[in-house]
Enzyme design. Sequence first.
Site, short mmCIF file in Angstrom:
data_model
loop_
_atom_site.label_atom_id
_atom_site.label_comp_id
_atom_site.label_asym_id
_atom_site.label_seq_id
_atom_site.Cartn_x
_atom_site.Cartn_y
_atom_site.Cartn_z
N SER A 1 0.85 -1.19 0.00
CA SER A 1 0.00 0.00 0.00
C SER A 1 0.88 1.23 0.00
O SER A 1 2.01 1.19 0.50
CB SER A 1 -0.90 0.01 1.24
OG SER A 1 -1.55 1.27 1.39
N TYR B 1 -1.15 -0.93 10.40
CA TYR B 1 -1.40 -1.20 8.99
C TYR B 1 -0.22 -0.74 8.15
O TYR B 1 0.32 -1.50 7.32
CB TYR B 1 -2.68 -0.52 8.55
CG TYR B 1 -3.05 -0.78 7.11
CD1 TYR B 1 -3.75 -1.93 6.75
CD2 TYR B 1 -2.71 0.12 6.10
CE1 TYR B 1 -4.09 -2.18 5.42
CE2 TYR B 1 -3.04 -0.12 4.78
CZ TYR B 1 -3.74 -1.26 4.45
OH TYR B 1 -4.06 -1.51 3.13
#
Length: 258
Positions: A139, A149
């Site tokens: 990401s 994350y």
Amino acid sequence: MSRRPRALITGASSGLGRGYARTLAAEGYDLVLVARDETRLSELAEQLQTTQHILAEAVVADLSTRDGIDAVVEIIAAQQIDVLINNAGFGLRGTLLDTGIAELNEQDRVLTGAVRELSLAAARRMRARGRGGIINVSSLAAVTTMGQYAASKASTLVFTEALAGELRDSPVTVTAVLPGFIRTEFHSRLGVERPGPGLIWLSVDQVVRESLRDARAGKVVSVPGLGYRLAAFVAPVVPRPIMRWGSTGFSFARTRNR
């Protein structure tokens, strides 16, 4: 036995994983579809078999567990997997301080541990066969400080680059995909609103199309979308205090939208 190439896709029941499955099925790939949602996974497998005339196997596995990871590793050991796409996601509704350590560990296991184990299992077999491709969905958050994350995605990015380096003299390609915001169910499932203007949101089809193109070209890092490619190019020179400030602001907005 089918002579078609076979792709294994994790997180295949929705979003980006579903997009990869549809695209590769249309290209004539047989599929091994992995996810936790048995109903949606089975429906997708049946639909693709009917419409695209390929073989699609639905494998229900929770990659936040040891048993789930082992089950998929066994498939990689037993079948010829030509393309592996590690796409399974895991989002948290709370901040680091508001989330239990068990849930943080589960997220890291899905986003980092499972990716590492499945990639290594596939890479060893692909290298021995002399062909294959691995796509690990990281990401653009990997360059930020947006909680566990971002930390897990950063780890996956570096791991993917390292594995690509070890395989640089082989026909096996390894690519990390760094998408920005994508129009999927990810945010609605977390109960948060989509931040920012609509123009920053990419479609699943665009991300799938551009990342597959880059992987087939042998690129180690793929950043779909021109705007996001520019952001990724600039990110390394942004002072970390500014990056931390921007990441914290996003986190606060996310918390208020819960």
